[in-house]
Design a protein around this motif. Structure first.
Motif, PDB file in Angstrom:
ATOM      1  N   LEU A 266      -6.499   1.047   6.334  1.00 43.59           N
ATOM      2  CA  LEU A 266      -5.307   0.396   6.843  1.00 43.59           C
ATOM      3  C   LEU A 266      -5.164   0.798   8.299  1.00 43.59           C
ATOM      4  CD1 LEU A 266      -2.794   0.984   3.915  1.00 43.59           C
ATOM      5  CD2 LEU A 266      -3.905  -1.168   4.528  1.00 43.59           C
ATOM      6  N   VAL A 267      -4.805  -0.135   9.151  1.00 47.40           N
ATOM      7  CA  VAL A 267      -4.709   0.125  10.587  1.00 47.40           C
ATOM      8  C   VAL A 267      -3.313  -0.245  11.068  1.00 47.40           C
ATOM      9  CG1 VAL A 267      -5.657  -0.342  12.871  1.00 47.40           C
ATOM     10  CG2 VAL A 267      -7.154  -0.425  10.857  1.00 47.40           C
ATOM     11  N   ARG A 268      -2.680   0.709  11.717  1.00 48.54           N
ATOM     12  CA  ARG A 268      -1.414   0.444  12.399  1.00 48.54           C
ATOM     13  C   ARG A 268      -1.703   0.443  13.888  1.00 48.54           C
ATOM     14  NH1 ARG A 268       2.373   2.771  15.469  1.00 48.54           N
ATOM     15  NH2 ARG A 268       4.575   2.272  15.135  1.00 48.54           N
ATOM     16  N   SER A 269      -1.427  -0.669  14.559  1.00 46.99           N
ATOM     17  CA  SER A 269      -1.715  -0.757  15.992  1.00 46.99           C
ATOM     18  C   SER A 269      -0.565  -1.439  16.711  1.00 46.99           C
ATOM     19  CB  SER A 269      -3.015  -1.533  16.237  1.00 46.99           C
ATOM     20  OG  SER A 269      -2.901  -2.870  15.783  1.00 46.99           O
ATOM     21  N   MET A 318       3.521  -4.944  16.889  1.00 46.89           N
ATOM     22  CA  MET A 318       3.048  -3.855  16.053  1.00 46.89           C
ATOM     23  C   MET A 318       2.494  -4.443  14.756  1.00 46.89           C
ATOM     24  SD  MET A 318       3.421  -1.692  13.357  1.00 46.89           S
ATOM     25  CE  MET A 318       5.072  -1.985  12.750  1.00 46.89           C
ATOM     26  N   TYR A 319       1.235  -4.111  14.469  1.00 50.56           N
ATOM     27  CA  TYR A 319       0.552  -4.656  13.304  1.00 50.56           C
ATOM     28  C   TYR A 319       0.310  -3.562  12.265  1.00 50.56           C
ATOM     29  CZ  TYR A 319      -0.789  -8.389  16.601  1.00 50.56           C
ATOM     30  OH  TYR A 319      -0.791  -9.401  17.527  1.00 50.56           O
ATOM     31  N   ARG A 380      -3.031   3.190  18.168  1.00 46.48           N
ATOM     32  CA  ARG A 380      -3.683   2.783  16.929  1.00 46.48           C
ATOM     33  C   ARG A 380      -3.935   4.010  16.063  1.00 46.48           C
ATOM     34  NH1 ARG A 380      -7.589   4.911  16.770  1.00 46.48           N
ATOM     35  NH2 ARG A 380      -9.025   3.856  18.180  1.00 46.48           N
ATOM     36  N   GLN A 381      -3.610   3.887  14.794  1.00 42.73           N
ATOM     37  CA  GLN A 381      -3.909   4.938  13.832  1.00 42.73           C
ATOM     38  C   GLN A 381      -4.530   4.296  12.597  1.00 42.73           C
ATOM     39  OE1 GLN A 381      -0.333   4.633  14.694  1.00 42.73           O
ATOM     40  NE2 GLN A 381      -0.858   5.656  16.614  1.00 42.73           N
ATOM     41  N   VAL A 382      -5.358   5.065  11.897  1.00 44.45           N
ATOM     42  CA  VAL A 382      -5.991   4.566  10.674  1.00 44.45           C
ATOM     43  C   VAL A 382      -5.540   5.412   9.488  1.00 44.45           C
ATOM     44  CG1 VAL A 382      -7.994   3.563  11.822  1.00 44.45           C
ATOM     45  CG2 VAL A 382      -8.068   5.953  11.113  1.00 44.45           C
ATOM     46  N   PHE A 383      -5.448   4.766   8.320  1.00 45.86           N
ATOM     47  CA  PHE A 383      -4.929   5.416   7.125  1.00 45.86           C
ATOM     48  C   PHE A 383      -5.786   5.045   5.918  1.00 45.86           C
ATOM     49  CE2 PHE A 383      -1.529   4.602  10.107  1.00 45.86           C
ATOM     50  CZ  PHE A 383      -0.809   5.797  10.135  1.00 45.86           C
ATOM     51  N   GLU A 384      -5.733   5.899   4.897  1.00 48.48           N
ATOM     52  CA  GLU A 384      -6.422   5.613   3.644  1.00 48.48           C
ATOM     53  C   GLU A 384      -5.898   4.295   3.072  1.00 48.48           C
ATOM     54  OE1 GLU A 384      -8.848   7.247   2.063  1.00 48.48           O
ATOM     55  OE2 GLU A 384      -9.005   8.840   3.565  1.00 48.48           O
ATOM     56  N   PRO A 385      -6.782   3.462   2.535  1.00 48.55           N
ATOM     57  CA  PRO A 385      -6.346   2.150   2.008  1.00 48.55           C
ATOM     58  C   PRO A 385      -5.795   2.274   0.583  1.00 48.55           C
ATOM     59  CG  PRO A 385      -8.729   2.362   1.823  1.00 48.55           C
ATOM     60  CD  PRO A 385      -8.247   3.616   2.505  1.00 48.55           C
ATOM     61  N   THR A 386      -4.651   2.951   0.471  1.00 48.87           N
ATOM     62  CA  THR A 386      -4.039   3.181  -0.834  1.00 48.87           C
ATOM     63  C   THR A 386      -2.648   2.547  -0.887  1.00 48.87           C
ATOM     64  OG1 THR A 386      -2.998   5.252  -0.143  1.00 48.87           O
ATOM     65  CG2 THR A 386      -5.249   5.394  -1.013  1.00 48.87           C
ATOM     66  N   PRO A 387      -2.157   2.233  -2.067  1.00 48.16           N
ATOM     67  CA  PRO A 387      -0.790   1.703  -2.186  1.00 48.16           C
ATOM     68  C   PRO A 387       0.253   2.643  -1.590  1.00 48.16           C
ATOM     69  CG  PRO A 387      -1.989   1.344  -4.222  1.00 48.16           C
ATOM     70  CD  PRO A 387      -2.862   2.217  -3.363  1.00 48.16           C
ATOM     71  N   TYR A 388       0.039   3.950  -1.755  1.00 41.51           N
ATOM     72  CA  TYR A 388       0.989   4.914  -1.191  1.00 41.51           C
ATOM     73  C   TYR A 388       1.028   4.816   0.335  1.00 41.51           C
ATOM     74  CZ  TYR A 388       3.030   9.337   0.284  1.00 41.51           C
ATOM     75  OH  TYR A 388       3.796  10.287   0.908  1.00 41.51           O
ATOM     76  N   SER A 389      -0.147   4.787   0.974  1.00 40.90           N
ATOM     77  CA  SER A 389      -0.189   4.685   2.437  1.00 40.90           C
ATOM     78  C   SER A 389       0.488   3.411   2.911  1.00 40.90           C
ATOM     79  CB  SER A 389      -1.638   4.708   2.935  1.00 40.90           C
ATOM     80  OG  SER A 389      -2.260   5.943   2.686  1.00 40.90           O
ATOM     81  N   VAL A 392       4.340   3.724   2.625  1.00 35.90           N
ATOM     82  CA  VAL A 392       4.891   4.586   3.678  1.00 35.90           C
ATOM     83  C   VAL A 392       4.903   3.860   5.017  1.00 35.90           C
ATOM     84  CG1 VAL A 392       4.501   6.682   5.018  1.00 35.90           C
ATOM     85  CG2 VAL A 392       4.297   6.751   2.529  1.00 35.90           C
ATOM     86  N   LEU A 393       3.820   3.157   5.339  1.00 35.31           N
ATOM     87  CA  LEU A 393       3.760   2.419   6.599  1.00 35.31           C
ATOM     88  C   LEU A 393       4.817   1.323   6.653  1.00 35.31           C
ATOM     89  CD1 LEU A 393      -0.109   2.099   7.029  1.00 35.31           C
ATOM     90  CD2 LEU A 393       1.448   3.230   8.618  1.00 35.31           C
ATOM     91  N   LEU A 394       4.977   0.597   5.574  1.00 37.09           N
ATOM     92  CA  LEU A 394       5.954  -0.495   5.561  1.00 37.09           C
ATOM     93  C   LEU A 394       7.381   0.031   5.615  1.00 37.09           C
ATOM     94  CD1 LEU A 394       4.353  -2.935   2.964  1.00 37.09           C
ATOM     95  CD2 LEU A 394       4.246  -3.042   5.462  1.00 37.09           C
ATOM     96  N   GLU A 395       7.651   1.136   4.919  1.00 37.34           N
ATOM     97  CA  GLU A 395       8.989   1.722   4.946  1.00 37.34           C
ATOM     98  C   GLU A 395       9.320   2.285   6.326  1.00 37.34           C
ATOM     99  OE1 GLU A 395       9.471   3.198   0.279  1.00 37.34           O
ATOM    100  OE2 GLU A 395       9.023   4.647   1.869  1.00 37.34           O
ATOM    101  N   SER A 396       8.383   3.004   6.914  1.00 38.60           N
ATOM    102  CA  SER A 396       8.650   3.668   8.200  1.00 38.60           C
ATOM    103  C   SER A 396       8.713   2.694   9.376  1.00 38.60           C
ATOM    104  CB  SER A 396       7.593   4.744   8.465  1.00 38.60           C
ATOM    105  OG  SER A 396       6.299   4.184   8.520  1.00 38.60           O
ATOM    106  N   ASN A 397       8.258   1.471   9.158  1.00 40.54           N
ATOM    107  CA  ASN A 397       8.273   0.478  10.235  1.00 40.54           C
ATOM    108  C   ASN A 397       9.192  -0.706   9.947  1.00 40.54           C
ATOM    109  OD1 ASN A 397       6.102   1.323  12.370  1.00 40.54           O
ATOM    110  ND2 ASN A 397       5.152   1.716  10.370  1.00 40.54           N
TER     111      ASN A 397
END
Length: 402
Positions: A266-269, A318-319, A380-389, A392-397
């Motif tokens: 998963l990529v947040r950029s 922000m993606y 840009r940051q990369v994250f493990e492709p898990t439902p938890y990650s 967290v990304l969707l909640e924090s953004n």
């Protein structure tokens, strides 16, 4: 793992393997140990190895570099990133010179030198303490300026150094660049260019909301933990005139290799957006002022912020995406800061690729001039492709309620 000696098919030479361990496991850096042991990173290793092309040909230096890469990691990753970046800029390196780190020849035989450095982390005991975000920002800025000053002292020959960089024939009369990246805390790679702007131009981050949107306060100095003031804005006067420019990036990291490898993540950029109002199409939804959040696909989320900036509409996209949807060049996220007081200025006609973000300081108006291109990569940051990650990304953004 690769074999101890790899054949570079392009050049027909035998290349030393960065990933053949040179130390007992206990002495290997945690990051190095992780990427070598985790099968998920198998496709990342050859990407990093390719960045080393030429760099490992230095006589007497290659084995030392590999040992540093395996034991300290971050500083070597930064040099590996820069080595590949210079090639993408159309430059070649003279690897017969041991210092500075990169002796560069650009298009038209334009020559300059680069010394690489990172702002590193404190001892592990200090890392375990909880600090405020403001404290970490101040500490980060102080570390950046300290590392830049250390490298300037190598150039000047301070503290009795016998062979300062300024005395070397391949350095004299040529631009001297310091390339620096922040690795001083777990949040250092989220800072964009906020702290380096503070260090070089003495300005605070712009106000993002309200009637003062875009305004930037001046910062004359920061205090060390002992209370001593350290002056900011080293490119607003001639105190660091020997430095022609600073190269900076928060994305020239292991994450860059992960993205280039194409492994599943998963990529947040975040990318900077700007358009002249006279080029706007009537009713253009993507340039609508305000905030929009939308899901464009199963793993494709966009948060778009726009504001009226006089003759322009500015903002940021922000993606949060699956890595298969993310696109990024090696030079994306590289920022270049030109010193207006440099005694040997960097060539203003140098042909920078579009994705490189240039930064100037206008001496007359005392303003930061940043003609960053539309779409410039901010972070840009990369994250493990898990439902938890993903959650967290969707909640924090702001895409999901916490």
């Amino acid at each position: 793992m690769f074999a101890a000696g790899m054949i570079d098919l392009k050049n027909g030479s035998c290349m030393l393997d960065l990933f053949e361990p040179r130390f007992p496991e206990a002495k290997l850096h945690d990051h190095f140990r992780l990427i070598c042991s985790d099968p998920a990173y198998a496709k990342v290793l050859p990407v990093i190895q390719s960045w080393a092309t030429g760099l490992l040909d230095r006589k007497g230096e290659s084995h030392k570099f590999i040992k540093e890469f395996q034991s300290t990691f971050n500083s070597s990753m930064w040099e590996l990133y820069l080595n590949r970046a210079m090639g993408d800029l159309g430059c070649s390196m003279d690897y017969s010179k041991s210092s500075p780190d990169f002796v560069v020849r650009g298009p038209g035989n334009y020559e300059f030198n680069i010394e690489a450095v990172i702002s590193d982390q404190p001892p592990s005991a200090l890392q375990q303490k909880t600090f405020t975000y403001q404290y970490l920002k101040i500490r980060g800025a102080l570390k950046l300026i300290a590392k830049i000053r250390d490298k300037l002292n190598l150039y000047r020959g301070a503290n009795g150094k016998k062979h300062p960089y300024s005395s070397l024939s391949h350095v004299r009369g040529r631009p001297f660049i310091i390339a620096i990246a922040p690795f001083d805390s777990n949040i250092s790679l989220f800072q964009n260019n906020e702290l380096i702007n503070m260090v070089l131009f003495g300005i605070a981050p712009p106000v993002l909301t309200g009637p003062d949107r875009g305004k930037q306060e001046r910062i004359g100095s920061l205090l060390t933990p002992s209370g001593s003031p350290v002056k900011m804005g080293i490119f607003t006067n001639d105190s660091f005139k020997e430095i022609s420019a600073v190269f900076f990036s928060t994305v020239g990291t292991f994450g860059k290799a992960v993205v280039e490898s194409g492994i599943e993540r998963l990529v947040r950029s975040t990318r900077y957006r700007v358009i002249e109002k006279d080029k706007l199409e009537a009713g253009s939804e993507q340039w609508q002022v305000g905030m929009r959040r939308l899901q464009r696909g199963p793993l494709d989320f966009l948060s778009a912020l726009r504001w009226d900036n006089g003759s322009q509409i500015s903002g940021a996209d922000m993606y949060i995406q699956h890595s298969s949807l993310h696109r990024e060049t090696h030079l994306d996220g590289l920022q270049v800061y030109l010193n207006p007081y440099a005694e040997t200025p960097f060539d203003p006609e140098f042909a920078w690729p579009l994705e490189v973000a240039l930064n100037y300081y206008d001496v007359e108006s005392a303003n930061h001039v940043a003609p960053h291109p539309d779409g410039a990569l901010v972070s840009r940051q990369v994250f493990e492709p898990t439902p938890y990650s993903l959650r967290v990304l969707l909640e924090s953004n702001g895409f999901l309620a916490k």
